[in-house]
Design a protein around this motif. Structure first.
Motif, PDB file in Angstrom:
ATOM      1  N   ALA A 279      43.031  48.630  29.168  1.00 42.28           N
ATOM      2  CA  ALA A 279      42.690  48.397  27.765  1.00 42.28           C
ATOM      3  C   ALA A 279      42.571  46.906  27.488  1.00 42.28           C
ATOM      4  O   ALA A 279      43.486  46.135  27.780  1.00 42.28           O
ATOM      5  CB  ALA A 279      43.753  49.014  26.858  1.00 42.28           C
ATOM      6  N   GLY A 280      41.434  46.505  26.901  1.00 43.97           N
ATOM      7  CA  GLY A 280      41.274  45.111  26.528  1.00 43.97           C
ATOM      8  C   GLY A 280      39.818  44.684  26.583  1.00 43.97           C
ATOM      9  O   GLY A 280      38.894  45.498  26.485  1.00 43.97           O
ATOM     10  N   THR A 281      39.625  43.397  26.764  1.00 44.39           N
ATOM     11  CA  THR A 281      38.290  42.817  26.826  1.00 44.39           C
ATOM     12  C   THR A 281      37.615  43.168  28.147  1.00 44.39           C
ATOM     13  O   THR A 281      38.283  43.627  29.095  1.00 44.39           O
ATOM     14  CB  THR A 281      38.375  41.287  26.707  1.00 44.39           C
ATOM     15  OG1 THR A 281      39.096  40.790  27.858  1.00 44.39           O
ATOM     16  CG2 THR A 281      39.099  40.866  25.431  1.00 44.39           C
ATOM     17  N   PRO A 282      36.311  42.946  28.256  1.00 45.13           N
ATOM     18  CA  PRO A 282      35.646  43.191  29.545  1.00 45.13           C
ATOM     19  C   PRO A 282      36.298  42.434  30.697  1.00 45.13           C
ATOM     20  O   PRO A 282      36.409  42.976  31.806  1.00 45.13           O
ATOM     21  CB  PRO A 282      34.218  42.713  29.285  1.00 45.13           C
ATOM     22  CG  PRO A 282      34.006  42.950  27.822  1.00 45.13           C
ATOM     23  CD  PRO A 282      35.322  42.624  27.187  1.00 45.13           C
ATOM     24  N   GLU A 283      36.742  41.228  30.437  1.00 48.71           N
ATOM     25  CA  GLU A 283      37.384  40.446  31.503  1.00 48.71           C
ATOM     26  C   GLU A 283      38.693  41.091  31.952  1.00 48.71           C
ATOM     27  O   GLU A 283      38.986  41.175  33.150  1.00 48.71           O
ATOM     28  CB  GLU A 283      37.637  39.016  31.021  1.00 48.71           C
ATOM     29  CG  GLU A 283      36.391  38.184  30.780  1.00 48.71           C
ATOM     30  CD  GLU A 283      35.653  38.557  29.489  1.00 48.71           C
ATOM     31  OE1 GLU A 283      34.446  38.253  29.391  1.00 48.71           O
ATOM     32  OE2 GLU A 283      36.295  39.171  28.592  1.00 48.71           O
ATOM     33  N   THR A 284      39.476  41.574  30.989  1.00 48.00           N
ATOM     34  CA  THR A 284      40.739  42.236  31.305  1.00 48.00           C
ATOM     35  C   THR A 284      40.502  43.516  32.096  1.00 48.00           C
ATOM     36  O   THR A 284      41.164  43.785  33.104  1.00 48.00           O
ATOM     37  CB  THR A 284      41.505  42.566  30.014  1.00 48.00           C
ATOM     38  OG1 THR A 284      41.790  41.351  29.312  1.00 48.00           O
ATOM     39  CG2 THR A 284      42.803  43.288  30.305  1.00 48.00           C
ATOM     40  N   VAL A 285      39.554  44.318  31.646  1.00 44.90           N
ATOM     41  CA  VAL A 285      39.259  45.586  32.315  1.00 44.90           C
ATOM     42  C   VAL A 285      38.708  45.333  33.712  1.00 44.90           C
ATOM     43  O   VAL A 285      39.066  46.021  34.680  1.00 44.90           O
ATOM     44  CB  VAL A 285      38.281  46.426  31.477  1.00 44.90           C
ATOM     45  CG1 VAL A 285      37.803  47.652  32.256  1.00 44.90           C
ATOM     46  CG2 VAL A 285      38.939  46.847  30.168  1.00 44.90           C
ATOM     47  N   GLU A 286      37.861  44.330  33.855  1.00 41.42           N
ATOM     48  CA  GLU A 286      37.276  44.036  35.161  1.00 41.42           C
ATOM     49  C   GLU A 286      38.356  43.626  36.168  1.00 41.42           C
ATOM     50  O   GLU A 286      38.334  44.056  37.334  1.00 41.42           O
ATOM     51  CB  GLU A 286      36.237  42.929  35.035  1.00 41.42           C
ATOM     52  CG  GLU A 286      35.514  42.622  36.336  1.00 41.42           C
ATOM     53  CD  GLU A 286      34.354  41.652  36.152  1.00 41.42           C
ATOM     54  OE1 GLU A 286      33.821  41.184  37.179  1.00 41.42           O
ATOM     55  OE2 GLU A 286      33.981  41.367  34.992  1.00 41.42           O
ATOM     56  N   LYS A 287      39.312  42.845  35.718  1.00 39.32           N
ATOM     57  CA  LYS A 287      40.399  42.426  36.605  1.00 39.32           C
ATOM     58  C   LYS A 287      41.222  43.619  37.063  1.00 39.32           C
ATOM     59  O   LYS A 287      41.549  43.760  38.249  1.00 39.32           O
ATOM     60  CB  LYS A 287      41.289  41.412  35.883  1.00 39.32           C
ATOM     61  CG  LYS A 287      42.412  40.856  36.746  1.00 39.32           C
ATOM     62  CD  LYS A 287      43.211  39.811  35.985  1.00 39.32           C
ATOM     63  CE  LYS A 287      44.344  39.256  36.842  1.00 39.32           C
ATOM     64  NZ  LYS A 287      45.129  38.221  36.094  1.00 39.32           N
ATOM     65  N   ARG A 288      41.557  44.519  36.129  1.00 40.06           N
ATOM     66  CA  ARG A 288      42.336  45.699  36.485  1.00 40.06           C
ATOM     67  C   ARG A 288      41.524  46.628  37.393  1.00 40.06           C
ATOM     68  O   ARG A 288      42.056  47.193  38.360  1.00 40.06           O
ATOM     69  CB  ARG A 288      42.764  46.435  35.220  1.00 40.06           C
ATOM     70  CG  ARG A 288      43.476  47.755  35.458  1.00 40.06           C
ATOM     71  CD  ARG A 288      44.873  47.611  36.008  1.00 40.06           C
ATOM     72  NE  ARG A 288      45.799  47.202  34.983  1.00 40.06           N
ATOM     73  CZ  ARG A 288      46.462  48.053  34.181  1.00 40.06           C
ATOM     74  NH1 ARG A 288      46.288  49.347  34.314  1.00 40.06           N
ATOM     75  NH2 ARG A 288      47.296  47.584  33.286  1.00 40.06           N
ATOM     76  N   LEU A 289      40.243  46.806  37.087  1.00 35.84           N
ATOM     77  CA  LEU A 289      39.401  47.688  37.888  1.00 35.84           C
ATOM     78  C   LEU A 289      39.295  47.185  39.324  1.00 35.84           C
ATOM     79  O   LEU A 289      39.366  47.968  40.279  1.00 35.84           O
ATOM     80  CB  LEU A 289      38.013  47.793  37.261  1.00 35.84           C
ATOM     81  CG  LEU A 289      36.985  48.646  38.011  1.00 35.84           C
ATOM     82  CD1 LEU A 289      37.495  50.068  38.205  1.00 35.84           C
ATOM     83  CD2 LEU A 289      35.660  48.659  37.254  1.00 35.84           C
ATOM     84  N   SER A 290      39.146  45.881  39.485  1.00 30.07           N
ATOM     85  CA  SER A 290      39.070  45.310  40.837  1.00 30.07           C
ATOM     86  C   SER A 290      40.349  45.584  41.612  1.00 30.07           C
ATOM     87  O   SER A 290      40.312  45.907  42.808  1.00 30.07           O
ATOM     88  CB  SER A 290      38.820  43.800  40.755  1.00 30.07           C
ATOM     89  OG  SER A 290      37.560  43.523  40.178  1.00 30.07           O
ATOM     90  N   ALA A 291      41.500  45.493  40.940  1.00 30.96           N
ATOM     91  CA  ALA A 291      42.779  45.751  41.597  1.00 30.96           C
ATOM     92  C   ALA A 291      42.906  47.226  41.987  1.00 30.96           C
ATOM     93  O   ALA A 291      43.408  47.551  43.068  1.00 30.96           O
ATOM     94  CB  ALA A 291      43.929  45.344  40.685  1.00 30.96           C
ATOM     95  N   VAL A 292      42.436  48.123  41.116  1.00 30.35           N
ATOM     96  CA  VAL A 292      42.494  49.553  41.411  1.00 30.35           C
ATOM     97  C   VAL A 292      41.605  49.897  42.599  1.00 30.35           C
ATOM     98  O   VAL A 292      41.976  50.691  43.475  1.00 30.35           O
ATOM     99  CB  VAL A 292      42.101  50.360  40.162  1.00 30.35           C
ATOM    100  CG1 VAL A 292      41.712  51.784  40.527  1.00 30.35           C
ATOM    101  CG2 VAL A 292      43.240  50.376  39.155  1.00 30.35           C
ATOM    102  N   LEU A 293      40.412  49.299  42.672  1.00 35.34           N
ATOM    103  CA  LEU A 293      39.470  49.618  43.737  1.00 35.34           C
ATOM    104  C   LEU A 293      39.860  49.013  45.082  1.00 35.34           C
ATOM    105  O   LEU A 293      39.175  49.252  46.078  1.00 35.34           O
ATOM    106  CB  LEU A 293      38.064  49.176  43.330  1.00 35.34           C
ATOM    107  CG  LEU A 293      37.419  50.039  42.243  1.00 35.34           C
ATOM    108  CD1 LEU A 293      36.064  49.478  41.831  1.00 35.34           C
ATOM    109  CD2 LEU A 293      37.276  51.485  42.698  1.00 35.34           C
ATOM    110  N   GLU A 294      40.941  48.279  45.125  1.00 33.58           N
ATOM    111  CA  GLU A 294      41.496  47.886  46.414  1.00 33.58           C
ATOM    112  C   GLU A 294      42.133  49.081  47.124  1.00 33.58           C
ATOM    113  O   GLU A 294      42.352  49.048  48.344  1.00 33.58           O
ATOM    114  CB  GLU A 294      42.544  46.781  46.228  1.00 33.58           C
ATOM    115  CG  GLU A 294      41.963  45.441  45.790  1.00 33.58           C
ATOM    116  CD  GLU A 294      43.026  44.373  45.640  1.00 33.58           C
ATOM    117  OE1 GLU A 294      44.173  44.623  46.071  1.00 33.58           O
ATOM    118  OE2 GLU A 294      42.712  43.292  45.113  1.00 33.58           O
ATOM    119  N   HIS A 295      42.417  50.137  46.366  1.00 39.67           N
ATOM    120  CA  HIS A 295      43.075  51.316  46.923  1.00 39.67           C
ATOM    121  C   HIS A 295      42.216  52.574  46.840  1.00 39.67           C
ATOM    122  O   HIS A 295      42.385  53.478  47.660  1.00 39.67           O
ATOM    123  CB  HIS A 295      44.394  51.559  46.187  1.00 39.67           C
ATOM    124  CG  HIS A 295      45.274  50.358  46.098  1.00 39.67           C
ATOM    125  ND1 HIS A 295      45.950  49.848  47.175  1.00 39.67           N
ATOM    126  CD2 HIS A 295      45.556  49.535  45.046  1.00 39.67           C
ATOM    127  CE1 HIS A 295      46.637  48.777  46.804  1.00 39.67           C
ATOM    128  NE2 HIS A 295      46.418  48.572  45.513  1.00 39.67           N
TER     129      HIS A 295
END
Length: 326
Positions: A279-295
Motif C-alpha cells: 500500500a502506498g505510492t508507485p515507488e513504495t509498491v514497486e520496491k515491495r513488488l521487487s522484493a516479493v519477486l525475489e522469491h
C-alpha cells in the motif's frame, strides 16, 4: 504471469469495463474473486471473454463447497469454450468468514480442494467419473469436448502450498510481504521435490493485496477492507510472524461474519496494512513488488487496487512492467 484480481463488488458491466482496461494496461491474466455476497464472477468472466482477445480468464479463487465440484468443472470448461481456450481454474478452500454464513466453514480443507480439481481434470479429459470422498459423484461426465485448463490452487497454509506444488500447475499464494513469500517458497520446494515427472512447469504466484495511488495516505486508507478479510483468515503462525495482535484479528473476523463491515475495517491496524498489503505510492509498491519477486515466479495484483480503481490499474500495470524489465 502478470495478473490482476477484479472483485465483483461492483455492477457486472463495470467489472467488465475494468477488465478491458486491465488488458490494455498490460495484464495477461484476469481473475474474478468469488464470494457469495458479491456478484457472480462467471458472468463477468464470460462477458470479458467476448471483449478481450488474449488475456487468460478465471475464478480467483472459487471454492468446491458452494457449487458441486462436477458442476464447477463444467462452468470452468464453458468459460474455456467461450474464450477459445483462455480459461484458468483458480480453486481454494474459500474465505472462512463468508463460508461460516452458509454453514460451510467445517468443510474447508486441503483434501476437498485436491479432490475437486483432480476430478475436474478427469472430466476435462473426457472421462466419466465415480467418486466417494469429500463429495460424491456417480458415472458423471461432460457431454462436450474440453481442452487443457491450467489449475492454480489458492492458499497460504504450509500443506496447501506443498500440495499445489506437487499436483497443480500453480499456486496463488495469498501474501504481500517478502517474509511470507519467502516462507511459502520453502514449502513449494518441498512439493516440487515430490512432483511427478511430466507434470510440466510450476508457477509460484504471489497473489498480493495492492493499494496504489499517487497519494500514499489515500492508498493505505483504501487498503483497510481487504486487509480486514486477510487478517481475519490468517492462521496463528502468520499473525505471530508479523507480531500482530491475534485477539484483534479474531475480533475483525467476528465483525465480518456478523456483517459489521465498518467495525471490522476500523479495527485494522497500521501494522496489519504493512503485513498484508502493498500500500502506498508507485515507488513504495514497486520496491515491495521487487522484493516479493525475489522469491515468487509471478504476481497477481489483488484487491483493493487503490482509491481510484482506473488510475490504480494503470499505475499497477506500469509498476509491473518496470519490475519485469529489471
Amino acid at each position: 504471469m502478470q495478473g490482476i484480481e477484479l472483485t465483483p463488488e461492483r455492477p457486472t458491466r463495470r467489472t467488465v469495463d475494468l477488465g478491458e482496461r486491465a488488458a490494455q494496461a498490460g495484464f495477461d491474466t484476469i481473475f474474478a474473486s468469488h464470494h457469495y455476497n458479491n456478484r457472480d464472477p462467471f458472468t463477468a468472466l464470460s462477458l470479458l471473454a467476448d471483449r478481450t482477445d488474449d488475456v487468460r480468464l478465471g475464478p480467483g479463487v472459487t471454492n468446491p463447497y458452494e457449487t458441486h465440484p462436477v458442476t464447477l468443472a463444467s462452468r470452468v470448461a464453458t468459460l474455456d469454450e467461450l474464450s477459445d481456450g483462455r480459461a484458468v481454474f483458480g480453486v481454494g478452500p474459500g474465505d472462512p468468514s463468508t463460508l461460516e454464513n452458509l454453514d460451510l466453514g467445517e468443510r474447508r480443507g486441503l483434501r476437498s480442494v485436491l479432490e475437486s480439481f483432480k476430478i475436474a481434470q478427469e472430466l476435462w479429459a473426457g472421462e466419466r467419473v465415480d467418486h466417494d470422498g469429500t463429495f460424491g459423484a456417480h458415472d458423471a461426465g461432460l457431454n462436450y469436448e474440453v481442452g487443457e485448463i491450467p489449475v492454480y490452487v489458492g492458499g497460504e497454509g504450509p500443506h496447501m502450498c506443498r500440495m499445489a506444488a506437487k499436483h497443480a500447475d500453480g499456486l496463488l499464494f495469498n501474501g504481500s510481504h517478502p517474509d511470507d513469500v519467502a516462507w511459502a517458497a520453502d514449502r513449494v520446494e518441498q512439493g516440487l521435490d515430490e512432483r511427478p515427472d511430466g507434470y510440466g512447469k510450476f508457477d509460484f504466484t504471489a497473489y498480493a493485496s495492492v493499494s496504489i495511488a499517487e497519494d500514499g495516505d489515500e492508498a493505505r486508507e483504501a487498503a483497510r477492507p481487504p486487509v480486514a478479510f486477510i487478517a481475519a483468515g490468517a492462521p496463528p503462525p502468520v499473525i505471530e510472524r508479523h507480531g500482530l495482535d491475534g485477539e484483534r484479528a479474531d475480533a475483525i473476523g467476528e465483525a465480518i461474519s456478523a456483517g459489521e463491515f465498518d467495525t471490522a475495517f476500523d479495527r485494522v491496524s497500521d501494522a496489519m496494512i504493512d503485513a498484508f498489503c502493498m500500500a502506498g505510492t508507485p515507488e513504495t509498491v514497486e520496491k515491495r513488488l521487487s522484493a516479493v519477486l525475489e522469491h515468487a515466479d509471478s504476481i497477481v495484483i489483488g484487491s483493493p487496487l487503490g482509491p481510484d480503481v482506473e488510475e490504480a490499474i494503470d499505475l499497477a500495470g506500469a509498476v509491473c512492467d518496470r519490475t519485469r524489465r529489471e
